[in-house]
Enzyme design. Structure first.
Site, PDB file in Angstrom:
ATOM      1  N   ASP A  16      86.022  48.471  58.512  1.00 12.56           N
ATOM      2  CA  ASP A  16      85.288  48.578  57.258  1.00 12.56           C
ATOM      3  C   ASP A  16      86.257  48.063  56.186  1.00 12.56           C
ATOM      4  OD1 ASP A  16      84.304  49.570  54.768  1.00 12.56           O
ATOM      5  OD2 ASP A  16      83.139  51.064  55.852  1.00 12.56           O
ATOM      6  N   VAL A  17      85.850  47.060  55.425  1.00 15.56           N
ATOM      7  CA  VAL A  17      86.794  46.452  54.476  1.00 15.56           C
ATOM      8  C   VAL A  17      87.192  47.396  53.341  1.00 15.56           C
ATOM      9  CG1 VAL A  17      86.176  44.039  54.931  1.00 15.56           C
ATOM     10  CG2 VAL A  17      84.968  45.296  53.126  1.00 15.56           C
TER      11      VAL A  17
ATOM     12  N   TYR B 188      76.957  45.505  41.151  1.00 22.70           N
ATOM     13  CA  TYR B 188      77.142  44.272  41.933  1.00 22.70           C
ATOM     14  C   TYR B 188      77.667  43.155  41.025  1.00 22.70           C
ATOM     15  CZ  TYR B 188      75.821  40.424  45.163  1.00 22.70           C
ATOM     16  OH  TYR B 188      75.822  39.321  45.994  1.00 22.70           O
TER      17      TYR B 188
HETATM   18  P1  NAP Z   1      74.245  40.166  54.903  1.00 18.98           P
HETATM   19  O1  NAP Z   1      73.344  39.338  55.723  1.00 18.98           O
HETATM   20  O2  NAP Z   1      73.765  41.497  54.423  1.00 18.98           O
HETATM   21  O3  NAP Z   1      75.638  40.341  55.653  1.00 18.98           O
HETATM   22  C1  NAP Z   1      76.656  41.123  55.069  1.00 18.98           C
HETATM   23  C2  NAP Z   1      77.898  41.007  55.924  1.00 18.98           C
HETATM   24  O4  NAP Z   1      78.924  41.804  55.331  1.00 18.98           O
HETATM   25  C3  NAP Z   1      77.674  41.517  57.325  1.00 18.98           C
HETATM   26  O5  NAP Z   1      78.345  40.687  58.230  1.00 18.98           O
HETATM   27  C4  NAP Z   1      78.288  42.905  57.301  1.00 18.98           C
HETATM   28  O6  NAP Z   1      78.788  43.234  58.572  1.00 18.98           O
HETATM   29  C5  NAP Z   1      79.435  42.721  56.296  1.00 18.98           C
HETATM   30  N1  NAP Z   1      79.797  43.966  55.635  1.00 18.98           N
HETATM   31  C6  NAP Z   1      79.077  44.670  54.731  1.00 18.98           C
HETATM   32  N2  NAP Z   1      79.724  45.763  54.347  1.00 18.98           N
HETATM   33  C7  NAP Z   1      80.906  45.754  55.028  1.00 18.98           C
HETATM   34  C8  NAP Z   1      82.025  46.616  55.060  1.00 18.98           C
HETATM   35  N3  NAP Z   1      82.064  47.730  54.315  1.00 18.98           N
HETATM   36  N4  NAP Z   1      83.057  46.311  55.868  1.00 18.98           N
HETATM   37  C9  NAP Z   1      83.023  45.189  56.626  1.00 18.98           C
HETATM   38  N5  NAP Z   1      82.006  44.326  56.626  1.00 18.98           N
HETATM   39  C10 NAP Z   1      80.950  44.615  55.849  1.00 18.98           C
HETATM   40  O7  NAP Z   1      74.681  39.395  53.602  1.00 18.98           O
HETATM   41  P2  NAP Z   1      74.888  37.822  53.308  1.00 18.98           P
HETATM   42  O8  NAP Z   1      73.696  37.360  52.568  1.00 18.98           O
HETATM   43  O9  NAP Z   1      75.327  37.114  54.522  1.00 18.98           O
HETATM   44  O10 NAP Z   1      76.069  37.945  52.226  1.00 18.98           O
HETATM   45  C11 NAP Z   1      77.393  37.548  52.479  1.00 18.98           C
HETATM   46  C12 NAP Z   1      78.132  37.478  51.142  1.00 18.98           C
HETATM   47  O11 NAP Z   1      77.480  36.540  50.295  1.00 18.98           O
HETATM   48  C13 NAP Z   1      78.159  38.797  50.378  1.00 18.98           C
HETATM   49  O12 NAP Z   1      79.413  38.981  49.768  1.00 18.98           O
HETATM   50  C14 NAP Z   1      77.083  38.614  49.314  1.00 18.98           C
HETATM   51  O13 NAP Z   1      77.327  39.393  48.168  1.00 18.98           O
HETATM   52  C15 NAP Z   1      77.213  37.132  49.045  1.00 18.98           C
HETATM   53  N6  NAP Z   1      76.009  36.555  48.478  1.00 18.98           N
HETATM   54  C16 NAP Z   1      74.818  36.636  49.138  1.00 18.98           C
HETATM   55  C17 NAP Z   1      73.673  36.109  48.538  1.00 18.98           C
HETATM   56  C18 NAP Z   1      72.316  36.196  49.185  1.00 18.98           C
HETATM   57  O14 NAP Z   1      71.328  35.888  48.513  1.00 18.98           O
HETATM   58  N7  NAP Z   1      72.192  36.550  50.449  1.00 18.98           N
HETATM   59  C19 NAP Z   1      73.772  35.471  47.295  1.00 18.98           C
HETATM   60  C20 NAP Z   1      75.019  35.406  46.668  1.00 18.98           C
HETATM   61  C21 NAP Z   1      76.127  35.949  47.280  1.00 18.98           C
HETATM   62  P3  NAP Z   1      78.604  44.661  59.282  1.00 18.98           P
HETATM   63  O15 NAP Z   1      77.298  45.222  58.840  1.00 18.98           O
HETATM   64  O16 NAP Z   1      78.718  44.388  60.734  1.00 18.98           O
HETATM   65  O17 NAP Z   1      79.781  45.439  58.796  1.00 18.98           O
END
Ligand code: NAP
Length: 265
Positions: A69-70, A161
């Site tokens: 967990d980060v 956020y």
């Molecule tokens: P996602 O599908 O919800 O995936 C989130 C990832 O983060 C998962 O691999 C999850 O892995 C990991 N994670 C979450 N909490 C964690 C923790 N406490 N410790 C370790 N790992 C953790 O989200 P995504 O859309 O791929 O987003 C990835 C990044 O892009 C994020 O930082 C998000 O803020 C950013 N982002 C996303 C969007 C969007 O529209 N989707 C837009 C702008 C920016 P586990 O659950 O296995 O731990």
């Protein structure tokens, strides 16, 4: 040294937090396709293993995984130690793990704020502190923070956020200056709404809270993007790959927006 055009990232070790799914998995696959060894960090070991299996089968590179967990600094250091033992010191770190939750400001208590800041900002701090010393010693490294357009502009109902992602941009800019005389670059990538579980969950929450249909909510989100579509994870990954390359050595402290024109900072 001549460029290896087929595998320009051969010899690099990229550690990607949240590398098991969503944008992180796409980044891992893209960097592996370009020849890098990859380490996947996340909380769900089964998801990490499934992504590892797929990448090894498709790209034949070395892949290691570590559950952490980060938000847990000691666990982050243990994870990175084990990945270092498996594949050598990471030369690329992608701080991608993140969570997006929404609540009106007056309904977001201190525990809520701490959780979001811990995952979306402190996680990147812990991981960066764990890998930066070896990068400085080697005089080369790439730190790439997956922020968001919410790191560059305000957005209602996601104050924590937005604050965390603005913090990530500040971290990027300040650390880029601190490392400018080394071969380490520090950049942020700022996607708009991207086609992952995170966006699907946001749509479900808005639908539930407002009583609007999924189609209406999706149409509202898409209308924010002048291209009228969601960003694909592979588009974010391609930008990360470019930042990892030798040709991006003078790009540091930048926040690169990938949002179909939604934001023009
Ligand atoms: P996602 O599908 O919800 O995936 C989130 C990832 O983060 C998962 O691999 C999850 O892995 C990991 N994670 C979450 N909490 C964690 C923790 N406490 N410790 C370790 N790992 C953790 O989200 P995504 O859309 O791929 O987003 C990835 C990044 O892009 C994020 O930082 C998000 O803020 C950013 N982002 C996303 C969007 C969007 O529209 N989707 C837009 C702008 C920016 P586990 O659950 O296995 O731990």
């Amino acid at each position: 040294m001549p460029t290896n055009y087929k595998a320009p990232l051969a010899g690099q070790h990229a550690a990607i937090t949240g590398g098991g799914r969503g944008i992180g998995a796409s980044i891992a696959e893209t960097l592996a396709r370009l020849g890098a060894s990859v380490s996947l960090i996340g909380r769900n070991a089964a998801v990490l293993e499934a992504t590892k299996k797929r990448i090894v089968m498709e790209h034949g590179v070395q892949v290691a995984t570590a559950s952490a967990d980060v938000t847990d600094e000691a666990a982050v250091h243990r994870a990175l130690d084990s990945l270092r033992n498996a594949l050598g010191a990471p030369t690329i770190l992608v701080n991608n793990a993140g969570m997006a939750v929404s609540a009106p400001f007056l309904k977001s208590d201190a525990a809520y704020w701490r959780k979001v800041l811990d995952v979306d900002l402190m996680g990147a701090v812990y991981c960066t502190q764990a890998v930066l010393p070896a990068m400085l010693e080697a005089n080369w490294g790439r730190i790439i923070n997956i922020a968001s357009i919410a790191g560059l502009a305000g957005s209602a109902y996601v104050t924590a956020y937005c604050a965390a992602k603005h913090g990530m941009i500040g971290l990027t800019r300040a650390l880029a200056l601190e490392t400018a005389r080394t071969g380490v670059t520090v950049n942020a990538v700022c996607p708009g709404y991207t086609d992952t579980e995170m966006t699907a969950n946001s749509i479900a929450t808005i639908t539930q809270k407002t009583g609007r249909s999924r189609e209406e909510v999706m149409a509202t989100l898409l209308a924010r993007n002048p291209q009228g579509r969601l960003i694909q994870p592979a588009e974010v990954a391609d930008t990360v790959a470019w930042l990892c390359g030798a040709g991006a050595g003078s790009v540091t402290g930048q926040s690169i927006v990938i949002a179909g024109g939604e934001l023009m900072p």
